[in-house]
Design an enzyme around this catalytic site. Structure first.
Site, PDB file in Angstrom:
ATOM      1  N   TYR A  97      18.838  31.274  49.998  1.00  0.00           N
ATOM      2  CA  TYR A  97      18.986  31.724  51.379  1.00  0.00           C
ATOM      3  C   TYR A  97      17.888  32.692  51.847  1.00  0.00           C
ATOM      4  CZ  TYR A  97      23.362  29.326  52.301  1.00  0.00           C
ATOM      5  OH  TYR A  97      24.302  28.357  52.538  1.00  0.00           O
ATOM      6  N   GLU A 139      30.786  27.899  50.211  1.00  0.00           N
ATOM      7  CA  GLU A 139      30.191  27.081  49.159  1.00  0.00           C
ATOM      8  C   GLU A 139      30.675  27.517  47.775  1.00  0.00           C
ATOM      9  OE1 GLU A 139      26.078  27.584  50.175  1.00  0.00           O
ATOM     10  OE2 GLU A 139      26.407  26.580  52.110  1.00  0.00           O
TER      11      GLU A 139
END
Length: 403
Positions: A97, A139
């Site tokens: 990320y 997730e």
């Protein structure tokens, strides 16, 4: 739980909506250019969606939707779930990320120039990490569920092709069995598998293919259409044979068959969009009390019709009503089986409108234009939005469908 965004940040994000409407695709294109310069990150993406611009357009729509709904991001739950499922299929991890954050903020600064003030960049940094934290949390839950599920796994697992079957002149099925001989996680009908493939001359590739078989705990089946010039589809058709080993991640996806219900079901597909619906159909037929099922399929010719004989056989039981449309045929000479009606010509909005019922649940999969047309007809016929479910093949770059 991600901390809520402050009022000042949300105000700045909302003020950026006109800029995103005008420059969103330019920003996401630049973001991907920066992101994909890193080979470790580049290998996570389907590069064909970069070449045709589909991925930047899809991301631009998602960013715009996020900005428009920044006061109430909860309304984007379906979009967030779809992204999380896709990320899990591709084994995206929290460590990835920060790369995206750096590329996105750099792209905003590059495209907007002096208009990208420190305040705007700071607000977008906060907004990005708010959404990233939501996705990372979801997730993590999905990864954990895969890890503890019977036959489940996390990461890439080796499978071999146990059998390949030619379903039509353009579609071939590949039955996949795990090389360790152990059970596999039972997928929910409609889900897909993600693959990490090493294609000679093209390096590492990532692809998703819907599972076209009912869950059995032992194997999966994918059915792939040959796309002329398609790097992976041509390699699968030409070079992948029984015994070939492939790296596969656990089933993912949110376009799934709902729980038991008495509502009638229409499965509506075009082309290779029938693959997830085959899993649904076979699962429904295996149940003792299947609801009324109407399977409608559109294809070019009888030669491009995958699984035609299988569906016809199911229709002879009286539990499935089957209509098939051949868009490039002007007349038909083949005999019809009981329960199946053949149509020369394309599936028209007028025909679907005549079939539409507000008490029916619709599952739709096919090219974006086909789905957009079918969804519009059903909504105009009074079918509730919650009863219309559809799957994207690709990156959801169609604005009407993404909405």
């Amino acid at each position: 739980m991600a901390a809520p965004l402050d009022d000042a940040t949300r105000s700045i994000i909302k003020a950026c909506v006109p800029a995103l409407e005008a420059h969103g695709v330019a920003i996401t294109t630049e973001m991907y250019r920066r992101l994909l310069a890193n080979p470790d990150i580049r290998d996570l993406f389907n590069m064909s969606h970069q070449k045709d611009g589909e991925q930047p357009r899809a991301l631009a729509l998602a960013v715009l939707a996020y900005a428009r709904n920044i006061d109430n991001p909860g309304v984007l739950g379906a979009m967030i779930e779809r992204i999380a499922e896709k990320h899990v299929g591709l084994n995206i991890l929290p460590a990835h990320y920060p790369y995206v954050a750096e590329a996105l903020l750099g792209a905003i600064a590059h495209v907007l120039g002096d208009a990208a003030t420190p305040e705007i960049l700071d607000a977008w940094g906060k907004a990005y990490w708010f959404l990233a934290d939501v996705l990372i949390g979801r997730e993590k839950e999905i990864y954990q569920s895969h890890e503890v599920a019977p036959g489940g796994w996390v990461g890439w697992r080796p499978f071999r092709v146990g059998r390949r079957v030619r379903e039509s002149e353009t579609v071939t099925s590949f039955e996949l069995v795990p090389t360790d001989g152990k059970p596999v996680m039972r997928h929910v009908p409609g889900q897909y598998l993600s693959f990490r493939l090493d294609v000679p001359g093209h390096g590492s590739q990532r692809r998703n293919y819907s599972i076209s078989s009912a869950p059995d705990g032992a194997s999966y089946r994918i059915s792939v259409r040959r796309i002329p010039g398609g790097v992976v589809s041509e390699w699968l058709h030409d070079s992948v044979h029984e015994g070939t080993e492939l790296q596969v991640s656990a089933p993912a996806g949110d376009f799934v068959l709902g729980g038991p219900a008495a509502s009638p079901i229409m499965l509506l597909s075009a082309g290779v969009g029938l693959t997830p619906l085959m899993s649904m159909l076979d699962t429904l037929m295996a149940g003792e009390s299947a609801p009324a099922i109407h399977y409608v399929h559109a294809t070019r010719t009888p030669q491009t019709e995958a699984f035609g004989q299988h569906i016809r056989k199911l229709a002879t039981t009286g539990r499935v009503r089957h209509d098939v449309f051949y868009s490039r045929e002007t007349a038909l000479e083949t005999a019809e089986d009981a329960g199946t009606t053949q149509h020369a010509g394309r599936l028209t909005p007028a025909w679907l409108k005549a079939q539409a019922r507000p008490d029916t649940v619709y599952y739709i999969c096919g090219p974006d234009g086909f789905m957009r047309e079918m969804v519009a007809v059903l909504k105009a016929a009074g079918v509730p939005d919650a009863a219309i479910r559809f799957e994207f093949f690709g990156s959801a770059a169609d604005a009407e469908l993404a909405a």
